[in-house]
Design an enzyme around this catalytic site. Structure first.
Site, mmCIF file in Angstrom:
data_model
loop_
_atom_site.group_PDB
_atom_site.id
_atom_site.type_symbol
_atom_site.label_atom_id
_atom_site.label_comp_id
_atom_site.label_asym_id
_atom_site.label_seq_id
_atom_site.Cartn_x
_atom_site.Cartn_y
_atom_site.Cartn_z
ATOM 1 C CE1 TYR A 186 -3.413 -2.742 -0.162
ATOM 2 C CE2 TYR A 186 -4.328 -1.647 2.342
ATOM 3 C CZ TYR A 186 -4.216 -2.599 0.705
ATOM 4 O OH TYR A 186 -5.478 -3.916 0.695
ATOM 5 C CE LYS A 211 2.492 -17.733 1.012
ATOM 6 N NZ LYS A 211 1.964 -18.579 1.035
ATOM 7 C CG ASP A 264 -0.803 -19.137 2.475
ATOM 8 O OD1 ASP A 264 -0.309 -19.432 3.802
ATOM 9 O OD2 ASP A 264 0.320 -20.082 1.492
ATOM 10 C CG ASP A 301 -7.509 -3.875 3.813
ATOM 11 O OD1 ASP A 301 -8.319 -4.456 4.732
ATOM 12 O OD2 ASP A 301 -7.104 -3.179 2.976
ATOM 13 C CG ASP A 304 -13.002 -7.099 5.546
ATOM 14 O OD1 ASP A 304 -12.260 -6.379 6.375
ATOM 15 O OD2 ASP A 304 -13.072 -6.419 4.442
#
Ligand code: NAI
Ligand code: MG
Length: 327
Positions: free
Chosen positions: A122, A168, A200, A224, A228
């Site tokens: 981002y 990751k 993941d 982010d 959610d």
């Protein structure tokens, strides 16, 4: 108001304009020396003024002791990223927990995402380097990674959570390698325990046994997405507040966006915005009032009225009035 706080209020687009005034009403019901100054941003401002984030809004936010933000629509990246930066925030704290009376996929959930919010993918460094070939540069610095780790371990110690770091680094060896090493170094210096999880696999574990996790320290995009996902576990985005904090003043906002599918209907759940205001009260040193707001909100979640996202038929106004009444 000598020892009061000035709050910048930026409702933004869509349901931001519905839930943010609700949060202000709840704050006004407390007997606190708070003053409010409204500022505008978002898609509707782009249409009117040619920019979604006027300089006057940035100045109002910078000058205030804290900011209550609603949501922006398509211009979200051009609004919220600069505003998070304007308040000097580097940590996006997103608590996701279940509440009595609210149907949840995972009833035993009490998670807090501590998301690095200044860099990662981002950072805004995207390019089309040839026709049809695009790139995004992922920025991970040791300084920002240590800073978010320190924040996360402090938060976990203060609130009694275990720490998991999401990464990751098996694939993004250089960038997430650095992120992970930085978190490890901070953990070592403090003698603090932490768990490491590939992001993941962590997504799966969070769905299957969220009760085993507490604070999750994440790079920007992972935070982010995973927050959610956690919203889905606990009853939806209408419930998740967030704090953007760091060294200066903070910006407090629901995790959700402008929700164009329900905007204008008056049925948005104000809980996320109201709980964001409670996080703001914590930040301003009004912890007791923050607890009162949380208790009143939880009582209404338990007894109703409830908005349609929680299976009810109440309006934003009904729920807000009930919270104020509880207070
Ligand atoms: P969204 O969070 O606005 O909505 C996702 C779903 O959750 C929708 O079905 C919506 O109705 C529901 N929902 C969200 N908040 C709710 C509430 N308080 N009460 C009841 N239901 C609620 O995300 P979406 O649809 O992906 O994005 C819509 C717009 O918002 C896009 O333009 C996006 O760019 C923007 N956005 C802005 C953010 C910000 O300002 N920080 C964050 C996320 C999205
Ligand atoms: Mg998001």
């Amino acid at each position: 108001m000598a020892d009061g706080h000035e709050i910048a209020v930026v409702p933004g687009d869509g349901i931001g304009g519905e839930v943010t005034p609700a949060a202000v009403r709840v704050l006004e019901a407390l007997d606190l020396p708070l003053s409010f100054v409204e500022a505008d941003a978002g898609d509707h401002v782009l249409e009117a003024e040619g920019t979604p984030l006027p300089e006057a809004t940035v100045e109002t936010v910078r000058g205030a002791d804290a900011t209550l933000f609603g949501a922006a629509g398509e211009t979200a990246a051009d609004v919220i990223l600069p505003l998070r930066e304007a308040v000097g925030s580097f940590a996006n704290v997103r608590p996701a927990r279940t509440y009595p009376g609210v149907d949840a996929v995972a009833p035993e959930t009490d998670l807090v995402f501590v998301r690095e919010n200044t860099e990662g993918v981002y950072a805004g460094i995207e390019d089309e380097i040839a026709d049809g070939v695009t790139t995004c540069t992922r920025v991970i610095t040791e300084a920002a990674s240590r800073r978010i780790a320190e924040f996360g371990f402090d938060y976990a110690a203060e609130h009694g959570y275990d720490v998991t770091v999401a990464h990751k680094s098996n694939v993004m060896r250089v960038t997430d390698g650095r992120f992970l090493e930085s978190v490890r170094a901070v953990a070592d210096e403090r003698g603090a325990d932490h768990e490491e999880a590939l992001m993941d696999a962590l997504a799966m574990h969070l769905v299957m046994r969220p009760e085993e996790y507490g604070v999750v320290i994440c790079p920007n995009l992972a935070g982010d997405v995973l927050s959610d996902l956690a919203a889905g576990l606990v009853g939806g985005l209408g419930l998740l507040p967030s704090a953007n904090v760091g060294r200066e003043n903070g910006l407090f906002e629901p995790v959700h966006g402008s929700a164009p599918d329900i905007a204008g209907e008056g049925v948005a759940n104000p809980t996320a915005a109201v709980l964001s205001a409670a996080l703001m009260l914590d930040h301003l040193g009004h912890g007791d009032d923050a607890d009162r707001v949380r208790a009143a909100t939880e009582a209404v979640l338990d007894d109703g009225p409830r908005t349609p996202d929680l299976g009810g038929s109440a309006t934003t106004e009904d729920v807000t009035a009930a919270i104020v009444e509880e207070l």
